[in-house]
Design a protein around this motif. Structure first.
Motif, short mmCIF file in Angstrom:
data_model
loop_
_atom_site.label_atom_id
_atom_site.label_comp_id
_atom_site.label_asym_id
_atom_site.label_seq_id
_atom_site.Cartn_x
_atom_site.Cartn_y
_atom_site.Cartn_z
N PRO A 179 20.65 -10.96 -12.23
CA PRO A 179 19.36 -11.54 -12.57
C PRO A 179 18.63 -10.66 -13.59
CG PRO A 179 19.30 -10.64 -10.35
CD PRO A 179 20.69 -10.51 -10.83
N THR A 180 18.05 -11.32 -14.54
CA THR A 180 17.30 -10.63 -15.57
C THR A 180 15.86 -10.43 -15.11
OG1 THR A 180 18.65 -11.66 -17.26
CG2 THR A 180 16.58 -10.70 -17.98
N ILE A 181 15.38 -9.20 -15.23
CA ILE A 181 14.01 -8.90 -14.87
C ILE A 181 13.20 -8.87 -16.15
CG2 ILE A 181 12.45 -7.22 -13.84
CD1 ILE A 181 14.86 -6.28 -12.16
N ILE A 182 12.21 -9.71 -16.24
CA ILE A 182 11.38 -9.77 -17.43
C ILE A 182 10.04 -9.13 -17.10
CG2 ILE A 182 10.23 -11.28 -19.09
CD1 ILE A 182 12.51 -13.28 -18.62
N ILE B 205 15.54 0.29 -28.04
CA ILE B 205 15.54 -1.11 -28.48
C ILE B 205 16.34 -1.97 -27.50
CG2 ILE B 205 16.20 -2.68 -30.35
CD1 ILE B 205 13.79 -0.80 -31.01
N VAL B 206 17.49 -1.48 -27.08
CA VAL B 206 18.32 -2.21 -26.12
C VAL B 206 17.55 -2.43 -24.82
CG1 VAL B 206 20.37 -2.01 -24.64
CG2 VAL B 206 20.54 -1.50 -27.08
N GLU C 56 14.66 -6.12 -21.21
CA GLU C 56 13.43 -6.50 -20.53
C GLU C 56 12.94 -7.86 -21.00
OE1 GLU C 56 10.55 -3.41 -21.19
OE2 GLU C 56 11.64 -1.96 -19.98
N GLY C 57 13.23 -8.19 -22.25
CA GLY C 57 12.82 -9.48 -22.80
C GLY C 57 13.75 -10.62 -22.44
N GLY C 58 14.83 -10.31 -21.71
CA GLY C 58 15.69 -11.36 -21.20
C GLY C 58 16.80 -11.82 -22.12
N LEU C 59 17.11 -11.03 -23.15
CA LEU C 59 18.21 -11.42 -24.04
C LEU C 59 19.55 -11.17 -23.38
CD1 LEU C 59 17.10 -10.08 -27.54
CD2 LEU C 59 17.27 -12.45 -26.82
N PRO C 60 20.53 -12.03 -23.61
CA PRO C 60 21.87 -11.80 -23.06
C PRO C 60 22.55 -10.61 -23.76
CG PRO C 60 21.80 -13.87 -24.30
CD PRO C 60 20.41 -13.31 -24.29
N GLU C 61 23.39 -9.90 -23.03
CA GLU C 61 24.05 -8.69 -23.54
C GLU C 61 24.80 -8.93 -24.85
OE1 GLU C 61 23.89 -5.44 -22.50
OE2 GLU C 61 22.37 -6.15 -21.09
N SER C 62 25.45 -10.07 -24.97
CA SER C 62 26.22 -10.35 -26.20
C SER C 62 25.29 -10.43 -27.42
CB SER C 62 27.00 -11.65 -26.05
OG SER C 62 26.11 -12.74 -25.85
N ARG C 63 24.12 -10.97 -27.24
CA ARG C 63 23.16 -11.09 -28.35
C ARG C 63 22.51 -9.74 -28.64
NH1 ARG C 63 25.38 -13.87 -31.11
NH2 ARG C 63 23.64 -13.71 -32.51
N ILE C 64 22.31 -8.93 -27.60
CA ILE C 64 21.73 -7.61 -27.79
C ILE C 64 22.62 -6.77 -28.69
CG2 ILE C 64 21.18 -5.43 -26.62
CD1 ILE C 64 20.18 -7.10 -24.24
N ALA C 65 23.92 -6.76 -28.39
CA ALA C 65 24.86 -5.99 -29.20
C ALA C 65 24.85 -6.46 -30.65
CB ALA C 65 26.26 -6.10 -28.61
N PHE D 55 12.06 -12.88 -24.92
CA PHE D 55 12.44 -12.89 -26.32
C PHE D 55 13.35 -14.06 -26.64
CE2 PHE D 55 12.08 -8.05 -26.78
CZ PHE D 55 10.97 -8.11 -27.60
N THR D 56 13.16 -14.63 -27.80
CA THR D 56 14.21 -15.44 -28.41
C THR D 56 14.89 -14.45 -29.37
OG1 THR D 56 12.85 -16.10 -30.29
CG2 THR D 56 12.78 -17.52 -28.33
N GLU D 57 16.02 -14.83 -29.90
CA GLU D 57 16.70 -13.92 -30.83
C GLU D 57 15.82 -13.63 -32.04
OE1 GLU D 57 20.99 -13.56 -33.07
OE2 GLU D 57 20.83 -14.80 -31.28
N GLU D 58 15.14 -14.65 -32.52
CA GLU D 58 14.28 -14.48 -33.70
C GLU D 58 13.08 -13.57 -33.41
OE1 GLU D 58 11.37 -17.32 -36.28
OE2 GLU D 58 13.37 -18.13 -35.84
N THR D 59 12.42 -13.78 -32.28
CA THR D 59 11.26 -12.93 -31.96
C THR D 59 11.68 -11.50 -31.67
OG1 THR D 59 11.27 -13.59 -29.63
CG2 THR D 59 9.81 -14.82 -31.12
N ALA D 60 12.85 -11.34 -31.07
CA ALA D 60 13.36 -10.00 -30.78
C ALA D 60 13.63 -9.24 -32.07
CB ALA D 60 14.63 -10.08 -29.95
#
Length: 167
Positions: free
Chosen positions: A1-4, A34-35, A40-49, A11-16
């Motif tokens: 579970p993601t904790i926001i 940044i990671v 914390e903003g709820g982005l999936p790990e694949s998008r974070i990388a 975050f959306t990808e654009e706002t992040a």
């Protein structure tokens, strides 16, 4: 579970990306910071990388530049020693090669002068009778503990203490 965090919207990808580029434009950031914010903003790990790689590629994130700025600021403003700085950078996930490069680019004479000023100031604040060997020993031990808490290297500290006790 993601904790926001309740302080920030997810975050959306654009706002992040917008947030990160703005933040990295204002001050040096390490990738780990940044990671953490992206998570914390709820982005999936694949998008974070993907986003972190893009920030590195576009020059917003640079571990070497961050390490150099961190070393400079901690020596100049916080009066930290090399050991404490090295530990802090390792905890931030900065590679040893970048840490060593950052230290190599700092002026050793300025570092030693800063260390001597900090230890001299602390030495003068200690209340003891220089003629009393037991009190001098206790004061020296206090100074050594203080120096260790600042992350100063023992050999340099002993050298400076020897100079301080000479006058």
């Amino acid at each position: 579970p993601t904790i926001i965090s309740h302080y920030m919207k997810p975050f959306t990808e654009e706002t992040a990306l917008t947030w990160a580029t703005r933040r990295c434009s204002l001050r040096e950031c390490c990738p780990q910071e940044i990671v953490r914010k992206f998570r914390e903003g709820g982005l999936p790990e694949s998008r974070i990388a993907h986003l972190v790689a893009r920030l590195v590629e576009e020059g917003y994130l640079d571990e070497g530049r961050y390490a150099k700025a961190f070393v400079h600021d901690k020596v100049a403003y916080d009066h930290w020693g090399r050991m404490k700085i090295r530990t802090a950078l390792r905890l931030k996930g900065i590679p040893d090669a970048e840490i060593n490069r950052a230290f190599a680019e700092t002026d050793g004479a300025d570092y030693r002068l800063m260390m001597k000023e900090v230890l001299t100031s602390k030495f003068r604040s200690l209340q003891f009778d220089p003629g009393n060997e037991a009190e001098t020993y206790k004061a020296t031990q206090k100074l050594l503990r203080f120096a260790a808490s600042r992350g100063f290297e023992a050999d340099e500290v002993f050298s400076i203490i020897h100079e301080l006790k000479a006058f």
